[in-house]
Design an enzyme around this catalytic site. Structure first.
Site, short mmCIF file in Angstrom:
data_model
loop_
_atom_site.label_atom_id
_atom_site.label_comp_id
_atom_site.label_asym_id
_atom_site.label_seq_id
_atom_site.Cartn_x
_atom_site.Cartn_y
_atom_site.Cartn_z
N GLU A 1 -0.67 4.78 -0.37
CA GLU A 1 -1.54 5.97 -0.57
C GLU A 1 -0.73 7.24 -0.35
O GLU A 1 0.07 7.32 0.58
CB GLU A 1 -2.73 5.92 0.38
CG GLU A 1 -3.81 4.98 -0.10
CD GLU A 1 -5.00 4.88 0.84
OE1 GLU A 1 -5.13 5.73 1.73
OE2 GLU A 1 -5.79 3.94 0.65
N ARG B 1 -1.34 -2.29 -18.37
CA ARG B 1 -2.72 -1.80 -18.51
C ARG B 1 -2.99 -0.78 -17.42
O ARG B 1 -3.17 -1.14 -16.24
CB ARG B 1 -3.64 -3.02 -18.37
CG ARG B 1 -5.09 -2.81 -18.63
CD ARG B 1 -5.75 -4.14 -18.94
NE ARG B 1 -5.20 -4.67 -20.19
CZ ARG B 1 -5.62 -4.27 -21.39
NH1 ARG B 1 -6.61 -3.43 -21.53
NH2 ARG B 1 -5.06 -4.76 -22.48
N ASP C 1 -7.28 13.38 -24.71
CA ASP C 1 -7.08 11.98 -24.34
C ASP C 1 -6.30 11.32 -25.47
O ASP C 1 -6.86 10.98 -26.51
CB ASP C 1 -8.46 11.33 -24.16
CG ASP C 1 -8.39 9.84 -23.86
OD1 ASP C 1 -7.29 9.26 -23.99
OD2 ASP C 1 -9.44 9.27 -23.52
N LYS D 1 -1.58 0.87 -24.82
CA LYS D 1 -1.92 0.72 -26.24
C LYS D 1 -0.64 0.88 -27.06
O LYS D 1 0.27 0.07 -26.90
CB LYS D 1 -3.00 1.74 -26.61
CG LYS D 1 -4.32 1.51 -25.84
CD LYS D 1 -5.42 2.41 -26.33
CE LYS D 1 -6.76 2.06 -25.69
NZ LYS D 1 -6.98 2.79 -24.43
N THR E 1 -3.93 6.14 -21.69
CA THR E 1 -3.65 4.82 -21.14
C THR E 1 -2.17 4.56 -21.42
O THR E 1 -1.55 5.26 -22.22
CB THR E 1 -4.49 3.72 -21.82
OG1 THR E 1 -4.33 3.82 -23.23
CG2 THR E 1 -5.96 3.85 -21.46
N TYR F 1 0.85 -1.20 0.00
CA TYR F 1 0.00 0.00 0.00
C TYR F 1 0.88 1.24 0.00
O TYR F 1 1.89 1.29 0.71
CB TYR F 1 -0.89 0.04 1.26
CG TYR F 1 -2.34 -0.24 0.91
CD1 TYR F 1 -3.01 0.58 0.02
CD2 TYR F 1 -3.00 -1.32 1.46
CE1 TYR F 1 -4.32 0.31 -0.33
CE2 TYR F 1 -4.32 -1.59 1.12
CZ TYR F 1 -4.98 -0.76 0.22
OH TYR F 1 -6.26 -1.02 -0.12
N1 DSN Z 1 -11.47 0.06 -25.18
C1 DSN Z 1 -10.42 0.88 -25.73
C2 DSN Z 1 -10.22 0.64 -27.18
O1 DSN Z 1 -10.32 -0.49 -27.59
O2 DSN Z 1 -9.96 1.56 -27.92
C3 DSN Z 1 -10.64 2.29 -25.44
O3 DSN Z 1 -10.70 2.44 -24.07
#
Ligand code: DSN
Length: 426
Positions: A58, A237, A202, A231, A228, A56
């Site tokens: 925080e 993730r 984003d 990707k 994110t 933990y």
């Molecule tokens: N679910 C993602 C995607 O496949 O683009 C976006 O969050």
């Protein structure tokens, strides 16, 4: 206690172990073309599976609510420093558990419930968290949307400006999950400034391309940039936020304690590793090849007679209008799946079919590029996609393509510790 701890997964839980082993095979033997997926390195996997999962922490480095955080501080500081080295920006928060939580925190930092937001319509390439009525973003805030033009399928910035002037949003949100073209960041910021909105971008889909220097960066334009990390950026993730110094305290407070409790320290450690990888020259090569592969694949699919939304791609993904050939996106996803090619059905702008059927498929190149595939493989894959869709009702034909796909995949090995098929009884 000691015994429980020392058992392997296969010994402790054969059911979960078997699912993991089957997934290992699935990932190795198929062609992963979901635009938002990728393959992390062994080092990222190791950090994500490390004993930091037990901790933990925080708070933030140097200001924690728990003892024993000295090494948690080390990995969080490494992740922060490396993210800033990659993307620039005044301030970074590496704690969001996901892109959705990064967006929720970004909004909470600058908005009050009921405030108006303006985002790209989901069915025009946007994202659920940009105001969809079923997402927190559409329930907590008052959503309004801009779209792409019917003729060009490119974002209609004039319409965006007119809507912004009429609706007076408190935040204008750029980015999405199915937009294959470059964004005009400067124009969006100009519109945001004109109406007194915060510009939030984003960059989840394109972050790896930005990191690799093959795509313009929103960071100098947006007051807050979210992403994110899994990707095109090829990390674990999770999520990340970059912002101007003036918003640093509000963003940090919105993440913790606003949206989250303890950070996932093992995932923060894995982010640090992935960001270290993104700073290396090989990452630029990967990013450039990802875009080159997407362009070649889009052109090859066009040559095979498919309509590509907006006529092509500038990034790592494309939308293929399969309904123009009388095929539903859901049918295409299923047939390609049987042929060992994983994609997802996706609505296309002005779609006449519902999302669970959809008129398109979204196809991306990051994962295959990570495996080392290049232009010749993209041309071959276009041939298989065309053939599989043409013979979508012929399971034997799809099975034959699956065999050819597996043979290609075997020439681009993934993880060295891949278990032999016999281990999972297939
Ligand atoms: N679910 C993602 C995607 O496949 O683009 C976006 O969050």
């Amino acid at each position: 206690m000691t015994d429980r701890i020392s058992l392997t997964l296969a010994q402790a839980d054969p059911d979960v172990a078997a699912a993991v082993d089957h997934e290992i095979l699935r990932q190795h033997e198929g062609l992963e073309m979901i635009a938002s997926e990728n393959f992390v390195s062994e080092a990222v996997l190791e950090a994500a599976g490390s004993i930091f999962t037990n901790k933990y922490a925080e708070g933030y480095p140097g200001r924690r609510y728990y003892g024993g955080c000295e090494y948690a501080d080390v990995v969080e500081n490494l992740a922060r420093d490396r993210a800033r080295q990659i993307f620039g920006g005044d301030h970074v928060n590496v704690q969001p558990h996901s892109g959705s939580q990064a967006n929720a925190s970004a909004y909470a930092a600058v908005l009050q419930p009921g405030d108006t937001i303006l985002g790209l319509d989901l069915s025009h390439g946007g994202h659920l968290t940009h105001g969809h009525r079923l997402s927190f973003s559409g329930k907590l805030y008052r959503p309004t949307f801009y779209q792409v033009r019917r003729d060009t399928e490119l974002i209609d910035y004039d319409e965006l400006e007119a809507i912004a002037e009429r609706e007076k949003p408190k935040a204008i949100i750029g980015g999405g999950s199915a937009y294959p073209r470059l964004w005009d960041f400067a124009r969006m910021r100009q519109i945001a400034d004109k109406v007194g909105a915060v510009y939030i971008f984003d960059m989840a889909h394109i972050a790896g391309l930005v990191a690799g220097g093959v795509h313009p960066s929103p960071v100098p334009h947006a007051q807050i940039t979210t992403t994110t990390t899994h990707k095109t950026l090829r990390g674990p993730r999770a999520g990340l936020i970059l912002c101007e110094q003036a918003l640093a305290a509000a963003v940090d407070k919105a993440v913790f304690p606003g949206q989250q409790g303890g950070p996932l320290v093992h995932i923060v450690a894995a982010k640090a590793v992935a960001f270290g990888e993104a700073l290396r020259p090989e990452f630029r090569t990967y990013a450039a090849q990802t875009v080159a592969n997407a362009k070649v694949l889009a052109a090859a699919l066009q040559q095979a007679g498919f309509r590509i939304v907006s006529g092509g791609t500038d990034n790592h993904l494309m939308l293929v209008d399969v309904f123009e050939k009388g095929i539903l996106g859901s049918e295409a996803e299923l047939a390609l799946g049987k042929a060992g090619i994983t994609v997802n059905k996706n609505t296309i702008p002005y779609d006449t079919n519902p999302p669970l059927k959809a008129s398109g498929i979204r196809v991306g190149t990051p994962a295959l590029t990570t495996r080392g595939m290049k232009e010749p493989e993209m041309r071959q894959i276009a041939v298989w996609i065309a053939k599989a869709l043409d013979q979508r009702n012929d399971d034997a034909a799809l099975e034959r393509i699956r065999g050819e796909v597996a043979e290609l995949a075997s020439r681009f090995p993934l993880y060295a510790w891949r278990r032999a098929p016999v281990a999972v009884g297939v």
